[in-house]
Scaffold this active site. Sequence first.
Site, mmCIF file in Angstrom:
data_model
loop_
_atom_site.group_PDB
_atom_site.id
_atom_site.type_symbol
_atom_site.label_atom_id
_atom_site.label_comp_id
_atom_site.label_asym_id
_atom_site.label_seq_id
_atom_site.Cartn_x
_atom_site.Cartn_y
_atom_site.Cartn_z
ATOM 1 C CE LYS A 283 42.658 19.669 -49.449
ATOM 2 N NZ LYS A 283 42.933 19.845 -51.192
ATOM 3 C CB SER B 280 45.767 17.869 -52.758
ATOM 4 O OG SER B 280 45.221 19.118 -52.676
ATOM 5 C CB SER C 173 43.378 20.425 -55.184
ATOM 6 O OG SER C 173 45.200 20.248 -55.364
#
Length: 567
Positions: free
Chosen positions: A192, A264, A288
């Site tokens: 990420k 996210s 997330s």
Amino acid sequence: MATTRRELLGGLAVGAGALAAGPAGAQERLTAESLDCAGGVFGVDYTGEEIEQMLIGLDDWADSMARFRAIDQPNTLQPATVFDPRLPGVAYDLPESGISLRSDGSSAMPVSDADIAFSPAWQQSAWLRNGQITSRRLTEIYLSRIERFSGELECFITVTPDIALAQADEADAAFARGEVAGPLQGLPYAMKDIIDIAGIRSTWGATPFQDRIAEETATVAANLRAAGAVLLGKSTSGAIAYNDLWFDGLTRNPWNTDEGSSGSSAGSASAVAAGLASFAIGTETLGSIISPSHRCGATGLRPTFGRVSRAGAMALCWSLDKIGPITRDVTDTGLVLAAINGSDPKDASSSDSAFGIDWSTDPSSFRVGYIPEIMENAAEPDRAAMQAVRDLGCELVEISLPELPYGALSTILQVEAAAAFEELTLSGRDDDLRWQEPRAWPNTWRRARLNSAVDFVNVDRFRRDVCQMMHSVFEDCDVIIGPNFAASMLLITNFTGHPSLILRSGFTERTLNPLTASGAERQEETFRMPYGSSLWAPLFREDRLILLGRAIQDRLGVANERPEAFS
């Protein structure tokens, strides 16, 4: 008085129930009228005499705050107050250290590149160790698929083919020497983009940071490198770890590319679900990992707060941020967690907690808690997961949560995030973020500056009360099962630091307004979409989640279906 929004936001103080000065000279001295108006914002009512007394010394305090805000406080600077989910006087039951591969990893390897790409990481690991495939070939399969599909999915910000192939060759050389660092050796993964790797862009998904190059490597990335994992690149993150909208795109759901992948950890879930990596790393502050895994049909593990170091990752909320794996198979989450688990002096919230899984443990011995009124009205996949638990022979325990104002806990996230990104608010650079809605970060941060410090501390005290409540609930059960977002469990357990596992439990029909390329909505359509259910466990007992989750996954038999467009 302040004449612009920036001056007002610069002057609204968290605490003291008053207006304080922003940058020197930005506003006039405080007046009784301004304090009286501020009282309405903070929900207090002072007499005229009390306000006159409050004025004494406030100008000096306001000037002091203006000087304080001129000090550089980088995102890496952690608060002196550190959250610890562990309760005083409680001896926590930890699993035995150590984890091995599943014993059924000797099956024949498929011929199709797509079949290899979608195989579980534990199975790929067995093929690598048995010499049935090389890490270079596996890496090339994923790089080819990334080149073919990532543009449509908008799930990678940076792809690192040269690094990936070099690391794959190193893994193959180690295999040839008989050296195996662990089950992740040779497995390609996506990181990420809010987690730093030195020399590579780490944009935080946000326009103000889109050209940011990381100077140091995060602990979690260093641990994966030591485990022999192969970096494919940086997967997209919603801007400042919120949503699936980033500075140059909207990450797509592989099951329906007309909608976003949620966030996210948007790119991590999308890439794994589309077969573009063996596994990925995501982060969670408040949903997330869970939310994009649910949307994309992936498996996600949110570890106990403090189990995985956040050093080198963007800080959004120091008392909430967590790092964990996103995979296609429950077993894989345990293999990844074993590699990234461990204490780290660079992270003030890091805890030294053993992790391991004894695969011989029979999950039917677990007492599984559930909230009856929630499960009675749950979606069909949730009820199917519950039935799987019942069929396994687990003891089912009815539980309940007291009715408390759990929503107040979100104040902590809003205030910490506003502090972490104060510079964007005060400078006006928050206007550069693409997402500008009432619930988006720019407005949330502005509003957070109106929170009373007294309320903030009392909400934090309430958080401790909720931690004690959840500890009591887990005295009656080993694991809890339920819908991901029901009964405030996602919110509660993020704030109490408890681990959670989401796994695919079936499919549902969802009616959507798909987006056109220009972002306009088309006529409603109904789609068959993957659906996930959640398990929660006591602090540090991720092993129970994985053991029970794997048993549920094997019994339901829905984890292997792929999104057709990427098969």
